[in-house]
Design a protein around this motif. Structure first.
Motif, mmCIF file in Angstrom:
data_model
loop_
_atom_site.group_PDB
_atom_site.id
_atom_site.type_symbol
_atom_site.label_atom_id
_atom_site.label_comp_id
_atom_site.label_asym_id
_atom_site.label_seq_id
_atom_site.Cartn_x
_atom_site.Cartn_y
_atom_site.Cartn_z
ATOM 1 N N LEU A 4 0.736 -1.107 0.176
ATOM 2 C CA LEU A 4 -0.002 0.041 0.021
ATOM 3 C C LEU A 4 0.981 1.056 -0.091
ATOM 4 O O LEU A 4 0.457 2.358 -0.468
ATOM 5 C CB LEU A 4 -0.872 -0.168 1.274
ATOM 6 N N ARG A 5 1.996 0.960 0.745
ATOM 7 C CA ARG A 5 2.961 2.286 0.787
ATOM 8 C C ARG A 5 3.418 2.474 -0.697
ATOM 9 O O ARG A 5 3.741 3.851 -0.991
ATOM 10 C CB ARG A 5 4.051 2.060 1.703
ATOM 11 N N PHE A 6 3.868 1.601 -1.159
ATOM 12 C CA PHE A 6 4.507 1.591 -2.707
ATOM 13 C C PHE A 6 3.335 2.443 -3.647
ATOM 14 O O PHE A 6 3.632 3.329 -4.448
ATOM 15 C CB PHE A 6 4.730 0.217 -3.076
ATOM 16 N N GLU A 7 2.021 1.798 -3.580
ATOM 17 C CA GLU A 7 0.965 2.310 -4.178
ATOM 18 C C GLU A 7 0.965 4.061 -3.949
ATOM 19 O O GLU A 7 0.662 4.938 -4.587
ATOM 20 C CB GLU A 7 -0.289 1.720 -3.889
ATOM 21 N N TRP A 8 1.178 4.302 -2.523
ATOM 22 C CA TRP A 8 0.850 5.448 -2.300
ATOM 23 C C TRP A 8 1.754 6.342 -2.927
ATOM 24 O O TRP A 8 1.764 7.602 -3.302
ATOM 25 C CB TRP A 8 0.795 5.667 -0.775
ATOM 26 N N LEU A 9 3.234 5.932 -2.799
ATOM 27 C CA LEU A 9 4.359 6.702 -3.533
ATOM 28 C C LEU A 9 4.259 6.932 -5.282
ATOM 29 O O LEU A 9 4.428 7.971 -5.447
ATOM 30 C CB LEU A 9 5.768 5.941 -3.373
ATOM 31 N N LEU A 10 3.665 5.807 -5.721
ATOM 32 C CA LEU A 10 3.323 5.973 -6.979
ATOM 33 C C LEU A 10 2.525 6.875 -7.224
ATOM 34 O O LEU A 10 2.583 7.848 -8.155
ATOM 35 C CB LEU A 10 2.941 4.588 -7.734
ATOM 36 N N LEU A 11 1.434 7.305 -6.511
ATOM 37 C CA LEU A 11 0.421 8.002 -6.501
ATOM 38 C C LEU A 11 0.921 9.418 -6.333
ATOM 39 O O LEU A 11 0.434 10.242 -7.164
ATOM 40 C CB LEU A 11 -0.973 7.648 -5.583
ATOM 41 N N ILE A 12 1.504 9.732 -5.479
ATOM 42 C CA ILE A 12 1.719 11.064 -5.118
ATOM 43 C C ILE A 12 2.765 11.559 -6.082
ATOM 44 O O ILE A 12 3.230 12.798 -6.330
ATOM 45 C CB ILE A 12 2.435 11.424 -3.725
ATOM 46 N N ARG A 13 3.495 10.795 -6.859
ATOM 47 C CA ARG A 13 4.454 11.051 -7.960
ATOM 48 C C ARG A 13 3.836 11.484 -9.236
ATOM 49 O O ARG A 13 4.200 12.070 -9.923
ATOM 50 C CB ARG A 13 5.482 10.143 -8.248
ATOM 51 N N SER A 14 2.311 10.844 -9.142
ATOM 52 C CA SER A 14 1.713 11.332 -10.498
ATOM 53 C C SER A 14 1.022 12.685 -10.135
ATOM 54 O O SER A 14 0.264 12.874 -9.320
ATOM 55 C CB SER A 14 0.526 10.417 -10.721
ATOM 56 N N ARG A 15 1.522 13.831 -11.063
ATOM 57 C CA ARG A 15 0.922 14.976 -10.714
ATOM 58 C C ARG A 15 -0.488 15.249 -10.858
ATOM 59 O O ARG A 15 -1.170 15.966 -10.322
ATOM 60 C CB ARG A 15 1.884 15.865 -11.871
ATOM 61 N N LEU A 16 -1.020 14.370 -12.065
ATOM 62 C CA LEU A 16 -2.512 14.467 -12.309
ATOM 63 C C LEU A 16 -3.274 14.352 -11.229
ATOM 64 O O LEU A 16 -4.212 15.072 -10.764
ATOM 65 C CB LEU A 16 -2.802 13.890 -13.709
ATOM 66 N N THR A 17 -2.881 13.057 -10.467
ATOM 67 C CA THR A 17 -3.660 12.589 -9.468
ATOM 68 C C THR A 17 -3.776 13.638 -8.204
ATOM 69 O O THR A 17 -4.542 13.869 -7.790
ATOM 70 C CB THR A 17 -3.029 11.236 -9.220
ATOM 71 N N LEU A 18 -2.576 13.964 -8.155
ATOM 72 C CA LEU A 18 -2.405 14.838 -6.879
ATOM 73 C C LEU A 18 -3.372 16.248 -7.163
ATOM 74 O O LEU A 18 -3.915 16.575 -6.085
ATOM 75 C CB LEU A 18 -0.852 15.129 -6.828
ATOM 76 N N ALA A 19 -3.112 16.536 -8.440
ATOM 77 C CA ALA A 19 -3.714 17.869 -8.683
ATOM 78 C C ALA A 19 -5.295 17.585 -8.511
ATOM 79 O O ALA A 19 -5.947 18.568 -7.858
ATOM 80 C CB ALA A 19 -3.404 18.355 -9.729
ATOM 81 N N ALA A 20 -5.850 16.541 -9.033
ATOM 82 C CA ALA A 20 -7.227 16.300 -8.994
ATOM 83 C C ALA A 20 -7.528 16.157 -7.457
ATOM 84 O O ALA A 20 -8.529 16.895 -7.140
ATOM 85 C CB ALA A 20 -7.444 14.983 -9.531
ATOM 86 N N LEU A 21 -6.867 15.632 -6.742
ATOM 87 C CA LEU A 21 -7.195 15.414 -5.281
ATOM 88 C C LEU A 21 -7.239 16.872 -4.451
ATOM 89 O O LEU A 21 -8.067 17.016 -3.751
ATOM 90 C CB LEU A 21 -6.214 14.421 -4.567
ATOM 91 N N ILE A 22 -6.256 17.570 -5.016
ATOM 92 C CA ILE A 22 -6.270 18.959 -4.291
ATOM 93 C C ILE A 22 -7.220 19.611 -4.743
ATOM 94 O O ILE A 22 -8.062 20.448 -3.860
ATOM 95 C CB ILE A 22 -4.691 19.509 -4.405
#
Lengths: 451, 476
Positions: A4-22
């Protein structure tokens, strides 16, 4: 857990995902802030009007008090009725922008007073309010589509899918973990501001939990749809297209079709009829023999039968009697009118079992007590208060008791209706089952495809 | 030029081969057809109902027996806001505004019985009308059809291939745009036909019909060029689609909701109840006609006595109570009007702010053109309220005048006497006729928005040409 931590790292590296959540979090926070502000504004309006009304009343008492005639007092005294927003109204402002939450009534026929509206700009009401329920119902699915439409296909298109399949810990768990993490974050982006707002508004715990459950279920429903769509194995582009079509249908098209179907199948006898009939009865009373009017009135109010008979000139007791008879004679029409509106509402809520978009909106408004049911219960409260008003003035009017200035303060005061909202448990169960079914089918298909 | 056509044709063939494109376009057409039929049916029902009510109200008013004119002042009258056939195309604010106005003496009532009050919250999801299809759904369909027009060529590597073979950037860009514009035209067609037909039914006049038409053509052109532009800059089709959907959600779903909310917050309106209380208070400060020692009405009595050259109200050739009623109504109505004007002014300020936001979101501009052109906007509603109020004032003063002239003061002050005048006096009074805002006024209201749409179109055309010229750099 490490996975799950790896997934999290993958996720926060994706700028689109992070931007969408913000962006989604900012929108939710803003919607909650707007909702809280609007609730505070409505409370302030009610308090302001209450003061105005009080001053108005004391002026009236000074002007008519010396004469001490209860007829004048009852005729000229307006009383303030109001419907304060509930503690959860900030999340779903519902119909409160177009339905009045302040109304002055006096002891005359209620049906001529009950349907007055408040002032609002219809062009601003047209698109609907910006509140948390809007962010949840309309915008959250769009963010989920952005985050989940390339769940499997994205990996396939970048050529990693075969690799992932060959990995030792391959299987359905990876996709579930990935989808689960993303939708959990979407859920948090909406639910955390909601809970914060509820704490500020001092909302009851059960209601807050109900709201959180609604958010969770709606996010689950869309996640399940995304999973199911992904399982068919189209490319990311088609997935996005299919999911967006589902969004357009569920949020834009189907509710309007349901609206058409419902208003067609349950014709509401026009409220206009009640008012027209009421006026005819009240104003026609001047042409009806006074004794006949009084006989009719005594039918429902035998306690005043023994009072002095009418003289030749105008008398208040006759005036108030025929006003009340006006209300009595449209009572059946009023009941039908009210019943049909409720029937429409029940049908709309029924549609909500199949269309979670409609259902979540309805359930949020029920939670906030801001829908048409809430409004009708405010009308009931006005009616109860109006009866109390009449009962208060009648003894003075019928017994010809003087009504000096001090008596104005004795008139009954309006009490706001209790919270009539609630949590739609059956809805939630249905959607949980629906989401589980869709999600389960998605997982089953995915497993078949990937394995 | 022929190259532009060739590119447009080949793109068109590609679209036709794309099954999802054809199916979604067909679905959209089906939906707009449904919208048209439903909206027309809905209009006929609502219009029929209101006409029936109006003629019933007129009949019962005329059929009132011989009465004291002041009884008729209290009996009052009802007027109903007629719908124009254009409401079938764009109902505008119709569902949110009261359809009935109760006119009586001494009071100005609010219009009530809006659809929203007898409906479920479903009405807030929007209504399926031709205008809704064009404003919200058509851009979405165009995005689905057009997001890949250039991005796909780039992805497949065919873009550079075409350019190296002598196709210029602008030929490429405008060829693709032309194809999408033709598709937009096809989508627009059923709605346009219905619009033209409804316009003849509503006797709208060609100026307004043309304005609405131009508004929608410009609006869809804005989306068309915008889509091709985004597609030109996107590295992949997927990016273009995502970006365009985000733009659409922002412009068509987000801005229309957030703008009114902020505006209503920035410029709050006075509540009905406070308006009533304030009017009542100001009236009391002016004078009380029931108080024999009231300075204002004493002065009024002196003025009347002087103008007739008598010393007692009993000696007046007219009924003094009628004169008092006339004066009282004149005063209250002037106050009503002052407050109504202020309220309308506030609402117009709100609407102007909204039009200002229209500079940023073309959907708001096209809504303005559509609603104001169709006569279903705030101004049309206010025109109804104002004309209703004017009719109320005229009717009440007519009855007060009758009280002043047809009844004597001696009879009128005798409480034991029944004073009645012939019902012919009300039977003969003309019925209420609503005159919608004039064409020139409506054109004036919508033309700034039309200008905004033209501006957007112009800017996008310029941007398109600029970026098209730069397309050729891809070869180098």
């Amino acid at each position: 857990m490490t996975m799950l931590r790896f997934e999290w790292l993958l996720l926060i590296r994706s700028r689109l995902t992070l931007a969408a959540l913000i962006v989604l979090s900012v929108l939710s926070i803003f919607a909650v802030a707007r909702g809280l502000h609007e609730v505070a504004r409505q409370n302030a309006v009610i308090a302001h009007l209450e003061t105005l009304q009080k001053n108005d009343m004391s002026d009236l008492a000074k002007a008519y008090g010396p004469e001490g005639d209860a007829g004048y007092a009852a005729y000229y005294s307006f009383h303030h009725t109001y419907d304060p927003p509930s503690r959860l109204a900030f999340a779903a402002l519902g119909q409160r922008d177009v339905l009045p939450y302040n109304l002055r009534v006096r002891a005359l026929g209620l049906q001529a007073q009950l349907y007055e509206g408040d002032i609002f700009n219809p062009e601003l009401a047209l698109p609907g309010r910006f509140d948390l329920s809007f962010v949840l119902v309309y915008l959250t699915p769009l963010f989920l589509v952005v985050l989940l439409h390339d769940l499997v296909s994205g990996e396939a298109e970048s050529g990693r899918l075969t690799l992932l399949r060959a990995a030792p810990k391959a299987g359905i768990a990876l996709w579930l973990r990935r989808a689960g993490l993303r939708s959990a974050l979407v859920f948090a982006a909406v639910a955390v501001p909601f809970v914060a707002g509820a704490v500020i508004a001092q909302a009851p715990v059960a209601g807050v939990m109900g709201g959180v459950a609604l958010i969770a279920l709606y996010v689950m429903f869309w996640t399940a749809l995304c999973l199911l769509t992904a399982a068919f194995g189209f490319g990311s582009r088609i997935n996005a297209l299919v999911l967006l079509s589902q969004w357009v249908i569920l949020v834009l098209v189907a509710p309007t079709l349901a609206h058409i179907a419902i208003s067609r199948s349950v014709p509401v006898p026009q409220g206009v009829d009640i008012v027209l009939k009421h006026r005819q009865l009240v104003h026609g009373a001047w042409e009806v023999p006074k004794d006949l009017t009084m006989q009719r009135f005594f039918h429902s109010h035998p306690e005043w039968k023994a009072t002095a008979p009418l003289g030749k000139t105008f008398e208040w007791k006759w005036y108030f009697a025929f006003h009340h008879l006006g209300d009595e004679s449209v009572a059946a029409d009023v009941a039908t009118y009210r019943g049909r509106i409720l029937q429409r509402q029940a049908l709309a809520e029924g549609v909500g079992y199949l269309l979670p978009s409609v259902g979540v909106q309805a359930a949020m408004e029920r939670l906030g007590d801001t829908d048409i049911r809430g409004y009708l219960s405010y009308q009931d409260q006005i009616k109860t208060f109006h009866t109390a008003l009449r009962r208060f003035y009648y003894p003075y009017i019928f017994n010809r008791t003087p009504f000096p200035e001090a008596n104005y303060a004795l008139a009954p005061r309006f009490e706001a209706r209790p919270y009539s909202g609630g949590i739609r448990g059956l809805y939630m169960l249905t959607w949980a089952a629906l989401s589980a079914g869709l999600g389960g089918a998605g997982v089953w298909l995915l497993r078949k495809r990937i394995a | 030029m022929s190259r532009v056509l060739t590119i447009a044709l080949s793109e068109g063939r590609a679209l036709l081969r794309n099954r999802t494109a054809v199916i979604s376009a067909a679905l959209f057409l089906l939906l707009s057809l449904m919208a048209i039929l439903n909206a027309w049916d809905q209009f006929r029902y609502a219009q029929g109902l209101r006409q029936t009510y109006q003629s019933e109200a007129n009949q019962t008013f005329d059929a009132q027996p011989d009465r004291h004119p002041h009884r008729m002042v209290h009996y009052g009258h009802f007027v109903f806001r007629p719908l124009n056939p254009m409401a079938a195309f764009d109902p505008g604010v119709d569902a949110f505004t009261g359809q009935m106005l109760y006119l009586e003496g001494h009071r100005q009532n609010s219009a009530n019985f809006s659809d929203t009050r007898q409906n479920t919250s479903l009405v807030r999801f929007g209504q399926l009308t031709p205008a809704f299809c064009l404003q919200v759904l058509a851009p979405l369909l165009l995005i689905f059809l057009g997001f890949g027009v250039i991005a796909r060529e780039r992805e497949n590597g065919t873009l550079v291939l075409c350019l190296t073979q002598g196709v210029t950037g602008p030929q490429m860009f405008w060829g693709k745009t032309l194809c999408l514009a033709v598709v937009a035209g096809l989508i627009l067609l059923p709605a346009l036909v219905s619009l033209a037909w409804l316009a003849t039914q509503a006797m709208l006049g060609w100026g307004l019909t043309l304005a609405i038409l131009t508004g929608y053509v410009l609006y869809l052109l804005i989306w068309t060029i915008g889509i091709v532009l985004v597609s030109r800059y996107a590295r992949r089709g997927r990016e273009a689609l995502l970006g365009l959907i985000a733009l659409w959600a922002f412009f068509c779903v987000f801005v229309p909701r957030i703008a009114p909310d902020l505006i209503a917050h920035a410029r709050p309106l006075l509540t009905q109840m406070e308006t009533d209380i304030r009017i009542h208070k100001e009236l009391k400060a002016m004078g009380d006609s029931h108080n024999p020692d009231d300075p204002y009405f004493n002065a009024f009595r002196q003025k009347v006595l002087k103008s007739y050259g008598v010393s007692r109200v009993e000696d007046l050739p007219v009924n003094y109570k009628g004169l008092l009623a006339l004066e009282g109504e004149r005063m209250t109505s002037a106050l009503f009007k002052a407050y109504a004007d202020r309220n309308f002014g506030q609402q117009h300020a709100q609407t102007r702010l909204m039009d200002g936001v229209g500079l940023l979101a073309p959907v708001l501009a096209v809504q303005r053109v559509s609603m104001s052109g169709a006569g279903t906007d705030l101004s049309a509603y206010q025109a109804f309220l104002e004309q209703g109020e004017a009719y109320r004032f005229g009717l009440v003063q007519h009855l007060n005048q009758l009280q002043a002239t047809a009844l004597t003061y001696a009879d009128d002050t005798n409480k034991a006497r029944e004073n009645r005048i012939s019902h012919d006096h009300w039977t003969d009074y003309p019925d209420f006729v609503f005159r919608p805002p004039a064409m020139a006024e409506r054109l004036e209201r919508l033309s700034p928005a039309l200008g905004v749409l033209a501006l957007w179109c112009g800017v996008l055309l310029g941007l398109g040409q600029w970026s098209a010229l730069r397309l050729e750099r891809l070869m180098k």
